[in-house]
Design a protein around this motif. Structure first.
Motif, short mmCIF file in Angstrom:
data_model
loop_
_atom_site.label_atom_id
_atom_site.label_comp_id
_atom_site.label_asym_id
_atom_site.label_seq_id
_atom_site.Cartn_x
_atom_site.Cartn_y
_atom_site.Cartn_z
N TYR A 4 76.69 31.93 8.96
CA TYR A 4 75.74 32.95 9.35
C TYR A 4 76.38 34.33 9.49
CZ TYR A 4 72.22 29.44 10.17
OH TYR A 4 71.31 28.44 10.00
N GLY A 9 72.93 35.16 6.44
CA GLY A 9 72.35 35.10 7.78
C GLY A 9 72.17 36.46 8.43
N TRP A 10 72.97 37.42 8.05
CA TRP A 10 72.84 38.77 8.64
C TRP A 10 71.53 39.42 8.26
CZ3 TRP A 10 72.49 42.88 5.28
CH2 TRP A 10 72.87 42.65 3.97
N LEU A 12 68.71 37.82 8.12
CA LEU A 12 67.75 37.30 9.09
C LEU A 12 67.84 38.07 10.41
CD1 LEU A 12 68.17 33.46 8.51
CD2 LEU A 12 66.30 34.94 7.77
N TRP A 13 69.05 38.40 10.85
CA TRP A 13 69.21 39.17 12.08
C TRP A 13 68.65 40.57 11.93
CZ3 TRP A 13 69.66 37.09 16.52
CH2 TRP A 13 70.30 35.87 16.67
N PHE A 16 64.95 40.30 12.13
CA PHE A 16 64.52 40.06 13.51
C PHE A 16 64.56 41.36 14.32
CE2 PHE A 16 63.68 37.78 17.27
CZ PHE A 16 64.51 38.27 18.25
N ILE A 17 65.61 42.13 14.19
CA ILE A 17 65.72 43.40 14.90
C ILE A 17 64.63 44.37 14.46
CG2 ILE A 17 67.19 45.44 15.21
CD1 ILE A 17 69.59 43.47 15.14
#
Length: 73
Positions: A4, A9-10, A12-13, A16-17
């Protein structure tokens, strides 16, 4: 766990932010828009002055004097 951090995966972060900030902005905009439409929580000086004149708290000369003071601002 490293998958991740160094893989996809970054993204996805970041998504989300972005979702959190956009939701907060939308909530803030809707809150301010409803306060303007409601009108009960915000009264301008002229409407307060008209109410005071209508209830008899002010005489006509006081009303006209205060109204001209408000208009000059």
């Amino acid at each position: 766990m490293t998958q991740y951090m160094f893989g996809w995966g970054w993204i996805l972060w970041l998504g989300f932010i972005f979702l959190m900030f956009s939701s907060l902005g939308n909530w803030n905009y809707a809150y301010r828009a409803h306060r303007k439409v409601d009108g009960s929580s915000f009264k301008d000086a002229l409407s307060i002055l008209k109410e005071r004149y209508a209830t008899g708290e002010l005489t006509r000369t006081q009303y006209l004097e205060m109204k001209s003071d408000i208009a000059s601002d």
